[in-house]
Scaffold this motif. Structure first.
Motif, PDB file in Angstrom:
ATOM      1  N   LYS A  64       4.500   6.064   0.387  1.00  0.00           N
ATOM      2  CA  LYS A  64       3.886   6.939   1.396  1.00  0.00           C
ATOM      3  C   LYS A  64       4.074   6.403   2.820  1.00  0.00           C
ATOM      4  O   LYS A  64       4.145   5.192   3.033  1.00  0.00           O
ATOM      5  N   GLY A  65       4.165   7.335   3.764  1.00  0.00           N
ATOM      6  CA  GLY A  65       4.195   7.000   5.188  1.00  0.00           C
ATOM      7  C   GLY A  65       2.806   7.174   5.751  1.00  0.00           C
ATOM      8  O   GLY A  65       1.885   6.460   5.379  1.00  0.00           O
ATOM      9  N   LYS A  66       2.618   8.208   6.577  1.00  0.00           N
ATOM     10  CA  LYS A  66       1.274   8.365   7.160  1.00  0.00           C
ATOM     11  C   LYS A  66       0.291   8.954   6.151  1.00  0.00           C
ATOM     12  O   LYS A  66      -0.906   8.769   6.267  1.00  0.00           O
ATOM     13  N   ASP A  67       0.804   9.628   5.138  1.00  0.00           N
ATOM     14  CA  ASP A  67      -0.048  10.035   4.015  1.00  0.00           C
ATOM     15  C   ASP A  67       0.813  10.187   2.759  1.00  0.00           C
ATOM     16  O   ASP A  67       2.022   9.955   2.789  1.00  0.00           O
ATOM     17  N   LYS A  68       0.176  10.600   1.684  1.00  0.00           N
ATOM     18  CA  LYS A  68       0.802  10.683   0.367  1.00  0.00           C
ATOM     19  C   LYS A  68       1.969  11.682   0.316  1.00  0.00           C
ATOM     20  O   LYS A  68       2.842  11.588  -0.549  1.00  0.00           O
ATOM     21  N   TYR A  69       1.969  12.655   1.226  1.00  0.00           N
ATOM     22  CA  TYR A  69       3.012  13.688   1.206  1.00  0.00           C
ATOM     23  C   TYR A  69       4.078  13.460   2.274  1.00  0.00           C
ATOM     24  O   TYR A  69       4.921  14.302   2.525  1.00  0.00           O
ATOM     25  N   ASP A  70       3.982  12.293   2.930  1.00  0.00           N
ATOM     26  CA  ASP A  70       5.020  11.856   3.864  1.00  0.00           C
ATOM     27  C   ASP A  70       5.608  10.607   3.215  1.00  0.00           C
ATOM     28  O   ASP A  70       4.972   9.552   3.188  1.00  0.00           O
ATOM     29  N   ARG A 129       0.840  -1.216   0.000  1.00  0.00           N
ATOM     30  CA  ARG A 129       0.000   0.000   0.000  1.00  0.00           C
ATOM     31  C   ARG A 129       0.865   1.252   0.000  1.00  0.00           C
ATOM     32  O   ARG A 129       0.486   2.289  -0.556  1.00  0.00           O
ATOM     33  N   SER A 130       2.041   1.162   0.625  1.00  0.00           N
ATOM     34  CA  SER A 130       2.968   2.296   0.628  1.00  0.00           C
ATOM     35  C   SER A 130       3.678   2.424  -0.730  1.00  0.00           C
ATOM     36  O   SER A 130       3.689   3.487  -1.342  1.00  0.00           O
ATOM     37  N   LEU A 131       4.243   1.301  -1.190  1.00  0.00           N
ATOM     38  CA  LEU A 131       5.039   1.324  -2.433  1.00  0.00           C
ATOM     39  C   LEU A 131       4.229   1.803  -3.627  1.00  0.00           C
ATOM     40  O   LEU A 131       4.742   2.502  -4.499  1.00  0.00           O
ATOM     41  N   GLN A 132       2.941   1.460  -3.661  1.00  0.00           N
ATOM     42  CA  GLN A 132       2.147   1.787  -4.853  1.00  0.00           C
ATOM     43  C   GLN A 132       1.724   3.260  -4.871  1.00  0.00           C
ATOM     44  O   GLN A 132       1.216   3.724  -5.887  1.00  0.00           O
TER      45      GLN A 132
END
Ligand SMILES: *Cc1c(COP(=O)(O)O)cnc(C)c1O
Length: 376
Positions: A221-227, A214-217
């Motif tokens: 992303k970390g806690k959101d798309k801009y982290d 879910r992060s790699l795709q």
């Protein structure tokens, strides 16, 4: 006659598909709409795995699998020699080395005995570290998962299932996309379950890998798309494709899988004494991404294909070239005789029209033409 009749399928499902597409258009939730979460749940439920993460294509699903397993420079990934290029393509992209393995002549799938031989050989040579086996469910039939899993356990290898063609296949009641530690499938339009463009999904029971996917795709992303906590990429299934897949999955479960097996049954009955028809071992079920016969030799195969073409019957050759002969791969490490089965199959296979909407009359027309050509 169509090789895979997607127009006929659309006509049957048109009312529902048109409504679903229009609903997405009106909602403007084109990326990440509620249909995406819904299809992921429906797929997880059907296949019997905990997590399904949809993505941009089957190739991306394989790429996500390789990224999550953290390959290093001299890691070796074992891939069948007889498959579509993408099965091996993601390995060097992830920085590792694909090592090809010959297949079984009757099932077309990775040969577990040859897999073990190749793993032992690579270990003995000492240059590469065996790490992953990518097993392919070719033409819709799951590979010999029990034997391949045993090899993986013995040598400490991860098992990744390339089920791009395998969705809907079974072994002892267990469904394809559930055999690997991670499985990847494709929703390319002509696959057993296809959308109206590119699409794919990864399947796993492992919570950690699921959150990695879910992060790699989404750009790592970390806690959101801009982290952004790691290097990822952008690979999502569009809402409109998810909405189409919801309708197509229902049809697949309700009758398409049964009907494509019926179509394969027509061919089996008509052709079994004429040519080598596909072998489905006891306990296995195929979703018939392809119905592939074997001819006596290349001349006969190519002649038959030309004859069918003259009669307006489409056929395809999957695949004309072994993976180990593809220019893009390093092919220096193999011996003559490593891939005798794949080399023979590349010269003798021919895939006939198959899909859930193929009629008995169409199967008879194809079979009659084959009989005529072979003088039987
Ligand atoms: C189609 C296919 C892929 C790639 O899927 P795409 O959705 O086209 O990227 C990978 N492996 C196999 C065996 C395939 O048939």
């Amino acid at each position: 006659m169509q090789f895979r009749d997607l127009q006929k399928q659309y006509q049957v499902l048109k009312t529902d598909i048109d409504a679903a597409m229009q609903q997405v258009a009106e909602s403007a939730a084109y990326v990440g709409g509620p249909q995406v979460a819904a299809i992921q749940e429906e797929l997880a439920d059907y296949v019997g795995v905990k997590h399904v993460i949809t993505c941009g294509s089957g190739t991306d699903a394989l790429e996500l699998s390789m990224m999550a397993l953290g390959l290093e420079k001299n890691d070796a990934v074992f891939v069948p020699d007889f498959t579509f290029f993408a099965s091996g393509e993601t390995v060097p992209r992830a920085g590792a080395v694909p090592i090809f393995v010959d297949v079984e002549e009757d099932t077309f799938n990775m040969d577990p005995v040859k897999l073990e031989e190749m793993v032992v050989r690579i270990k003995e040579e000492g240059k590469y570290n065996p790490k992953i086996v990518i097993v392919v469910d070719l033409y819709g039939l799951p590979a010999n998962m029990a034997a391949i899993r045993q090899v993986c356990n013995k040598y400490g290898l991860y098992l990744v299932e390339d089920a791009a063609q395998g969705f809907g296949g079974t072994m002892d009641g267990q469904r394809a996309c559930s055999f690997g530690d991670i499985a990847a499938t494709s929703f390319f339009p002509t696959k057993p379950l296809g959308c109206y463009g590119d699409g794919g999904a990864v399947f796993t029971n492992n919570d950690e890998w699921a959150s990695l996917f879910r992060s790699l795709q989404v750009h790592g992303k970390g806690k959101d798309k801009y982290d952004n906590v790691r290097i990822g990429f952008n690979s999502r299934l569009d809402t409109i494709q998810a909405a189409i897949l919801q309708i197509k999955l229902k049809a697949f479960k309700d009758y398409e899988l049964a009907d494509v097996n019926k179509a394969a049954g027509y061919y089996d009955a008509l052709l079994k004494d004429i040519v080598a028809t596909p072998v489905i071992p006891a306990g296995y079920g195929s979703s018939w991404a392809q119905y592939t016969i074997r001819l006596a030799n290349e001349e006969q195969r190519d002649g038959l294909q030309a004859f069918l073409k003259e009669k307006g019957i489409p056929s395809m050759i999957y695949y004309t070239k072994p993976m180990h002969k593809q220019t893009a791969f390093d092919t220096s490490m193999y011996d003559d005789g490593d891939f005798t089965v794949t080399e023979k199959l590349c010269k003798t296979v021919l895939s006939l029209p198959i899909h859930p909407y193929l009629t008995e009359a169409e199967a008879q027309e194809v079979a009659a033409a084959i009989k005529e050509y072979l003088g039987k």
